[in-house]
Design an enzyme around this catalytic site. Structure first.
Site, PDB file in Angstrom:
ATOM      1  N   HIS A 155       0.858  -1.189   0.000  1.00  0.00           N
ATOM      2  CA  HIS A 155       0.000   0.000   0.000  1.00  0.00           C
ATOM      3  C   HIS A 155       0.890   1.233   0.000  1.00  0.00           C
ATOM      4  O   HIS A 155       2.025   1.197   0.476  1.00  0.00           O
ATOM      5  CB  HIS A 155      -0.893   0.017   1.241  1.00  0.00           C
ATOM      6  N   GLU A 161       0.968   3.891   1.813  1.00  0.00           N
ATOM      7  CA  GLU A 161       1.471   4.288   3.128  1.00  0.00           C
ATOM      8  C   GLU A 161       2.652   3.426   3.569  1.00  0.00           C
ATOM      9  O   GLU A 161       3.664   3.935   4.055  1.00  0.00           O
ATOM     10  CB  GLU A 161       0.382   4.162   4.200  1.00  0.00           C
ATOM     11  N   CYS A 163      -6.182   1.746   5.978  1.00  0.00           N
ATOM     12  CA  CYS A 163      -6.777   0.487   6.430  1.00  0.00           C
ATOM     13  C   CYS A 163      -6.132   0.095   7.766  1.00  0.00           C
ATOM     14  O   CYS A 163      -5.217   0.775   8.256  1.00  0.00           O
ATOM     15  CB  CYS A 163      -6.544  -0.612   5.389  1.00  0.00           C
ATOM     16  N   CYS A 173      -2.293  -0.431   7.526  1.00  0.00           N
ATOM     17  CA  CYS A 173      -1.550   0.826   7.409  1.00  0.00           C
ATOM     18  C   CYS A 173      -1.640   1.647   8.694  1.00  0.00           C
ATOM     19  O   CYS A 173      -0.655   2.283   9.090  1.00  0.00           O
ATOM     20  CB  CYS A 173      -2.054   1.616   6.209  1.00  0.00           C
TER      21      CYS A 173
END
EC number: 3.5.4.33
Length: 150
Positions: free
Chosen positions: A52, A54, A82, A85
């Protein structure tokens, strides 16, 4: 010196992710007026469900600074993080989190599990939502709409 628009940079990373066929989410790690790291989603490109935006930006920032603790840094991300993260943000000790669009399905900051409100959360960043929200929402809607059309 004028402060850079870090969310605009995150949106640029999100657009680049979309161009790669990834869900358009971008992230920027910043210290003061300086970008330390930035990236967009790369889960498909890297065949890595943890890639992801992040996570990638936090990894790069940690490597650049030779530290797993990013205590004086801020993270700008186009979509509410999420749970995975949010945990990474907490473990990295990010000072402030700025995000664009809320994510009712997968978000874990103001939606879902609300990770930072958990009694087992080690560190809670200052959190600011709705930054460039309309741009982030439009980017996501356009991306998914294009995939639904024949």
């Amino acid at each position: 010196m004028k402060r850079p628009d870090f969310m605009a940079l995150a949106l640029s990373e999100a657009k680049a992710a979309a161009a790669r066929g990834e869900v358009p989410i971008g992230a920027v790690v910043a210290a003061g007026n300086q970008v330390i790291a930035s990236d967009g989603n790369r889960t498909r490109e890297l065949n890595d469900p943890t890639a992801h935006a992040e996570i990638l930006a936090i990894r790069t920032a940690s490597q650049k600074l030779s530290s797993e603790r990013l205590t004086d840094l801020d993270l700008y991300v186009t979509l509410e993080p999420c749970a995975m993260c949010a945990a990474a943000i907490s473990f990295a000790r990010i000072r402030r989190l700025y995000f664009g669009a809320a994510d009712e399905k997968g978000g874990a900051v103001v939606n879902g599990v609300r990770f930072f409100s958990s009694p087992t959360c080690h560190h809670v960043p200052e959190t600011y939502s709705g930054i460039a929200e309309s741009s982030a929402v439009a980017l996501l809607k356009d991306f998914f709409q294009a995939r639904r059309e024949p």
